[in-house]
Design a protein around this motif. Structure first.
Motif, short mmCIF file in Angstrom:
data_model
loop_
_atom_site.label_atom_id
_atom_site.label_comp_id
_atom_site.label_asym_id
_atom_site.label_seq_id
_atom_site.Cartn_x
_atom_site.Cartn_y
_atom_site.Cartn_z
N ARG A 140 0.80 -1.43 -0.05
CA ARG A 140 -0.01 0.01 0.04
C ARG A 140 0.86 1.32 0.11
N ASP A 141 0.41 2.18 -0.72
CA ASP A 141 1.26 3.31 -0.81
C ASP A 141 1.34 4.17 0.52
N GLN A 142 0.11 4.16 1.28
CA GLN A 142 -0.07 4.78 2.49
C GLN A 142 0.98 4.21 3.53
N ASN A 143 1.74 5.00 4.02
CA ASN A 143 2.77 4.63 4.86
C ASN A 143 3.60 3.52 4.24
N GLN A 144 3.57 3.45 2.90
CA GLN A 144 4.74 2.20 2.40
C GLN A 144 4.27 0.97 3.15
N GLN A 145 3.08 0.44 3.53
CA GLN A 145 2.90 -0.58 4.05
C GLN A 145 3.11 -1.85 3.43
N LEU A 182 5.42 -1.28 8.32
CA LEU A 182 4.92 0.12 8.02
C LEU A 182 6.15 1.21 8.25
N LYS A 183 6.25 2.06 7.42
CA LYS A 183 7.38 3.34 7.59
C LYS A 183 6.56 4.43 8.03
N VAL A 184 7.12 4.76 9.27
CA VAL A 184 6.47 6.06 9.86
C VAL A 184 7.41 7.23 9.54
N PRO A 185 6.65 8.24 9.15
CA PRO A 185 7.69 9.47 8.51
C PRO A 185 8.42 9.80 9.92
#
Length: 383
Positions: free
Chosen positions: A331-336, A366-369
């Motif tokens: 998923r693009d959101q949060n590079q999940q 998940l990648k959190v900013p």
């Protein structure tokens, strides 16, 4: 003219009358002979053998008229059998026929039927057939049609090469099966095997049973198949469009099985269903069950998401998707990134699939900013 001397003295009036009769007789032209009337036979029975003395063909008729001068017989309701290696192979019948030169050429007219003997039910028909036994050739120049089981082929003209058991349909040719209607430029059919080869371009329509008003289109470069097995192979590039489901399939060699109502390919393909892009190494669409199976190399892509798995199953009737084996959902959101052995999805009203993992182990990343580097100044304290 012969001169006859008469000793008897005859009256002058009688002599004059006789002379007049003689003169008139000399000037009269002989009457023209009438054209000979054709012989009418109660029945016609022609038989011919091949070089080994075996029966080659035979033709019978309950009534025939024979013209001696032209050597032409007009037969009523002719019936015949064509042999192959001495054994009956085809049965022939027509409304009427002309037998020219005692069987050198036979022209069959009316509803002409050429039936392949056996359990297959293969039938060639036309309104006029010119049969030349010495050339093992039948030429059909009026409404040629071939039917076998659920397949029907029609064209402008056709030739049946009896010694090669090959039917050549020429001119714009139409192939019809239940739900399927295709157009090709020409086609060849083999009577001994049922093999069919058609030159393209192939253009056609499919009208699914029970879906009134739904017209799907199909195109291909050419076509191969078998009428006995009821299968047709469309050759690349193949394009299948279903406007009612906003679906498009682009593939290479693709098979249509009319008996099982299955569309399949063993080669890589791509497709679109509404907002979902699909790709795989092979495909099997079971149309009767509204099920599409991607057995190998399944890849799905929709706005904001990408999925890959060993196998995917898509039931477009219930709008359900199942991904199996080494599933990875990005998923693009949060590079999940979600990994599992099984994911299931439901296609919503907007044409997008939402995936879940019922009862299975899921690994997600998940990648959190990172936090902002700017330090906030402490707020002033007022006393």
């Amino acid at each position: 003219m012969r001169t006859v001397l008469l000793r008897t003295v005859l009256p002058s009036a009688l002599i004059f009358g006789m002379a007049l009769v003689v003169l008139v007789g000399c000037d009269r032209k002989p009457p023209k002979p009438k054209d000979p009337q054709p012989f009418v036979f109660r029945s016609l029975n022609l038989r011919q053998q091949d070089g080994k003395g075996r029966p080659a063909w035979e033709l019978t008729s309950p009534q025939a008229r024979y013209d001696l001068q032209r050597r032409v017989a007009r037969a009523t309701e002719p019936r015949g059998v064509i042999y192959a290696a001495g054994k009956p192979r085809y049965k022939v019948q027509a409304t009427s026929g002309l037998v020219i030169n005692d069987g050198e050429v036979i022209q069959l007219e009316g509803k002409v039927l050429i039936q392949l003997l056996g359990p297959r039910g293969s039938l060639i028909s036309g309104d006029r057939v010119r049969w030349t036994p010495s050339k093992h050739l039948m030429e059909i120049d009026r409404k040629p049609v071939f039917t076998e089981r659920k397949s029907r082929l029609s064209s402008s003209t056709a030739r049946f090469l009896l010694d090669k058991e090959k039917l050549e349909l020429r001119g714009p040719t139409r192939l019809q099966q239940p739900e399927l209607d295709l157009r090709v430029s020409r086609a060849d059919w083999m009577a001994n095997t049922g093999a069919l080869v058609a030159a393209g371009p192939v253009k056609g329509e499919r009208r699914p049973a029970g879906e009134k008003g739904n017209v799907q289109t199909v195109t291909g470069s050419s076509l191969e198949g078998n009428t006995r097995e009821e299968v047709l192979d469309l050759l690349a590039p193949v394009r299948f469009v279903d406007p009612s489901r906003k679906a498009v399939l682009e593939a290479q060699r693709t098979r249509w099985n009319a008996k099982e109502k299955v569309l399949s390919t063993d080669l890589p393909f791509t497709g679109v269903a509404d907002q979902t892009h699909v790709a795989g190494d092979s495909l099997r669409m079971i149309l009767g069950d509204t099920m599409a199976i991607i057995p190998n190399g399944c890849r799905l892509r929709q706005p904001g998401e990408r999925l890959q798995a060993r196998e995917c199953r898509w039931n477009w009737g219930r709008q359900e998707i199942e991904a199996l084996g080494g599933v990875q959902l990005e998923r693009d959101q949060n590079q999940q990134i979600t990994r599992s052995e099984r994911l299931v999805g439901k296609v919503g009203a907007k044409g997008l699939a939402e995936f879940t993992t019922p009862g299975g182990r899921v690994f997600s990343e998940l990648k959190v900013p990172p936090p902002s580097k700017e330090r906030r100044q402490p707020a002033p304290v007022t006393f």
